[in-house]
Scaffold this motif. Structure first.
Motif, short mmCIF file in Angstrom:
data_model
loop_
_atom_site.label_atom_id
_atom_site.label_comp_id
_atom_site.label_asym_id
_atom_site.label_seq_id
_atom_site.Cartn_x
_atom_site.Cartn_y
_atom_site.Cartn_z
N GLU A 1 3.70 1.20 1.82
CA GLU A 1 4.71 1.03 2.86
C GLU A 1 4.38 -0.12 3.80
OE1 GLU A 1 8.25 1.60 4.73
OE2 GLU A 1 7.56 2.60 2.90
N HIS A 2 3.08 -0.29 4.10
CA HIS A 2 2.67 -1.36 5.02
C HIS A 2 2.98 -2.75 4.44
CE1 HIS A 2 0.28 -3.54 7.99
NE2 HIS A 2 -0.34 -4.16 6.99
N PHE A 3 3.01 -2.86 3.10
CA PHE A 3 3.22 -4.15 2.45
C PHE A 3 4.60 -4.26 1.82
CE2 PHE A 3 -1.36 -3.44 2.42
CZ PHE A 3 -1.85 -4.66 2.85
N LYS A 4 5.54 -3.45 2.28
CA LYS A 4 6.88 -3.44 1.68
C LYS A 4 7.48 -4.84 1.69
CE LYS A 4 9.04 -0.01 -0.25
NZ LYS A 4 8.32 0.82 -1.24
N ASP A 5 7.91 -5.31 0.50
CA ASP A 5 8.52 -6.63 0.34
C ASP A 5 7.58 -7.77 0.70
OD1 ASP A 5 10.94 -5.36 -0.37
OD2 ASP A 5 11.55 -5.23 1.74
#
Length: 218
Positions: free
Chosen positions: A99-103
């Motif tokens: 989630e921290h690196f989404k996209d």
């Protein structure tokens, strides 16, 4: 005779010591062989990388092995962060992204390549940590998985602000703006002079015919 007996005893002692040391030597050779077997596979990562906050960074990776792959090796590349047993942030088989690196994560790798690049976009301060690459693949009769030991230490530096102007530029802009604001306005003194000139001209126009008439009558 006594000297010969003593020499024979010493030789026997030396042989006995060598026999005792032989198992230890064999054991050490076995450990070395095991170490060589372990070195037949692994993951190679750069030790350190640095990037600028808001920018991007690429972590190159490669792996090697000496096993015989299955017809369908089912290779997978996974990434962890923070420590060797840390959370997974990427899984190539399921397209999982933390989630921290989404996209913000892009893996440039395709099976059966043994090298690739992980790109992290829009770097944030919390991205500064250690990253570990893990490889899963299928052999002819089993699955194998191995991971980089030390990982890559990523350092994220603050971006340099470019929005502030120098004092000279600001002063020039203010001065120019002031000139532009007053450019369209009429100067009060110029207005007064124009009015006076108009009055004089009008008076001259009115008085001139009178003087001409008086001269004609005289």
């Amino acid at each position: 005779m006594a000297l010969l007996v003593s020499l024979t005893v010493r030789i026997a002692d030396i042989v006995w010591v060598l026999l005792l040391l032989l198992p230890a030597a064999c054991l050490q050779a076995g450990n070395t062989a095991g170490s060589n077997r372990e070195s037949t596979f692994g993951v190679i990562l750069p030790a350190r990388l640095s990037g600028v906050q808001g920018g991007s960074i690429e972590i190159p990776f490669s792996f090697y092995f000496r096993w015989v792959l299955a017809k369908d090796p089912q290779m997978r590349i996974l990434w962890r962060w923070k420590d060797f047993h840390g959370e997974y942030i990427y899984n190539s088989s399921s397209d999982f992204i933390h989630e921290h690196f989404k996209d913000r994560l892009i893996l440039n790798w395709t099976q059966p390549q043994t090298s690739g690049v992980l790109r992290i976009l829009d770097l944030k301060e919390k991205d500064q940590t250690v990253y570990f690459c893990r490889v899963h693949l299928k052999m002819t009769n089993r699955m194998e998985h191995f991971q980089s030991i030390n990982g890559t230490q990523l350092t994220v530096t603050p971006a340099v602000s470019t929005t502030m102007q120098s004092p000279s530029i600001v002063t020039t802009a203010v001065t120019t703006a002031g000139l532009e604001d007053t450019e369209g306005q009429k100067n009060p003194s110029l207005v007064n002079i124009g009015a006076m000139v108009g009055v004089v001209v009008a008076t001259a126009v009115l008085i001139t015919p009178v003087y001409v008439m008086m001269i004609f009558l005289l």
